[in-house]
Scaffold this motif. Structure first.
Motif, short mmCIF file in Angstrom:
data_model
loop_
_atom_site.label_atom_id
_atom_site.label_comp_id
_atom_site.label_asym_id
_atom_site.label_seq_id
_atom_site.Cartn_x
_atom_site.Cartn_y
_atom_site.Cartn_z
N THR A 61 0.81 -1.22 0.00
CA THR A 61 0.00 0.00 0.00
C THR A 61 0.84 1.27 0.00
O THR A 61 0.31 2.35 -0.28
CB THR A 61 -0.94 0.02 1.22
N GLU A 62 2.14 1.16 0.28
CA GLU A 62 3.00 2.34 0.19
C GLU A 62 3.08 2.83 -1.25
O GLU A 62 3.32 4.00 -1.51
CB GLU A 62 4.40 2.02 0.73
N PHE A 64 0.67 3.13 -3.19
CA PHE A 64 -0.55 3.83 -3.54
C PHE A 64 -0.33 5.34 -3.62
O PHE A 64 -1.25 6.08 -3.98
CB PHE A 64 -1.65 3.53 -2.51
N TYR A 70 1.55 1.51 -10.03
CA TYR A 70 1.66 0.26 -9.29
C TYR A 70 1.96 -0.84 -10.30
O TYR A 70 1.12 -1.15 -11.16
CB TYR A 70 0.36 -0.05 -8.54
N ASN A 205 -7.19 8.00 -0.63
CA ASN A 205 -5.88 7.37 -0.42
C ASN A 205 -4.92 8.37 0.22
O ASN A 205 -5.00 9.58 0.00
CB ASN A 205 -5.30 6.84 -1.75
N SER A 222 -10.02 5.22 5.04
CA SER A 222 -8.73 5.05 4.37
C SER A 222 -8.90 4.08 3.21
O SER A 222 -9.33 2.94 3.40
CB SER A 222 -7.69 4.51 5.36
N GLU A 224 -6.49 2.69 1.47
CA GLU A 224 -5.52 1.60 1.59
C GLU A 224 -5.99 0.53 2.56
O GLU A 224 -5.87 -0.67 2.28
CB GLU A 224 -4.16 2.15 2.04
N GLU A 225 -6.50 0.96 3.71
CA GLU A 225 -6.97 -0.01 4.70
C GLU A 225 -8.14 -0.83 4.17
O GLU A 225 -8.21 -2.05 4.38
CB GLU A 225 -7.36 0.72 5.99
N HIS A 228 -6.86 -3.32 1.45
CA HIS A 228 -6.18 -4.46 2.06
C HIS A 228 -7.18 -5.42 2.70
O HIS A 228 -7.10 -6.64 2.54
CB HIS A 228 -5.18 -3.97 3.10
#
Length: 239
Positions: A61-62, A64, A70, A205, A222, A224-225, A228
């Motif tokens: 996710t870093e 992003f 990506y 993001n 979030s 990203e959260e 995931h």
């Protein structure tokens, strides 16, 4: 009748393996080679869980920070050659959350003018905050943003209870304070309130720095959260 088709290529088992990045450790390799039982337990219970963290195929996710960059090494059909290919994170996230898209905005770039203003809610030694007092779309702008609007079904298979969703993708710069100020100005520019909003859920993001109160704390999530959590939903952690 006119038709439009979208063709998707799913990540293969070989692609997943090819994108696992292991920490170089000769002592570890020599030790596990001496004991087959240790090698089995280590590979399944530790190596894939710990030492491959950050690998592209396990969702880093870093990365992003730049939604358009990506990359995965994808095996080419009919050969053993792999080629770096950009992953469509925007479309992938839409599928993960079950988003029925009503508007997919084009990527837009903005230029901004910043000023500092006093904020009584901040500590006395940090009583000013950066504000983007001007936000203008420009093809050479430093701030890249793409918005997606749609809805998700609160009850699977039923259109009787729909939640309106906004997804905000950004390319983050090295200045988190300016990124946050631009995001806040963008939401104001398009009258997308976070405290009193037409959207039931807003995904963003990166760290957004928004001052959220009341129901907005439960409305803004979030990206990203969520990405995931949905990607690994249903996986057995004990497996």
């Amino acid at each position: 009748m006119s038709h439009c088709f979208a063709i998707y290529r799913l990540e293969s088992y070989d692609d997943t393996l090819n994108n696992l990045n292991l920490v170089d450790n000769p002592e570890r390799d020599a030790l596990v080679e001496q004991d087959s039982e240790l090698r089995h337990d280590y590979t399944l219970k530790y190596l894939l869980d710990v030492e491959t963290r950050g690998s592209a195929s396990l969702l880093n996710t870093e990365w992003f920070r730049d939604p358009e960059n990506y990359m995965l090494k994808v095996k080419q059909p009919g050969s053993d050659e792999s080629r770096k290919t950009a992953v469509d994170l925007v479309e992938t996230f839409n599928w993960l959350i079950g988003l029925h898209v009503s508007h997919l905005d084009k990527p837009r770039t903005y230029v901004a003018r910043f000023e500092r203003e006093t904020d009584p809610e901040l500590p006395e030694d940090q009583n000013t905050r950066l504000k983007a007092v001007s936000l203008r779309e420009n093809e050479d702008g430093a701030y890249w943003i793409r918005q997606v609007e749609g809805h998700v079904r609160r009850i699977p298979g039923s259109d009787e209870d729909l939640a309106k969703v906004l997804v905000v993708w950004r390319k983050l710069t090295d200045d988190a304070e300016k990124d946050a100020a631009v995001l806040e100005a963008l939401l104001e520019k398009y009258k997308i309130g976070t405290t009193d909003s037409e959207f039931d859920t807003i995904y963003i993001n990166g760290p957004h720095g928004l001052n959220l109160t009341g129901s907005a704390r439960h409305r803004v999530h979030s990206l990203e959260e969520t990405f995931h959590a949905r990607m690994w939903e249903g996986c057995d952690d004990e497996g």
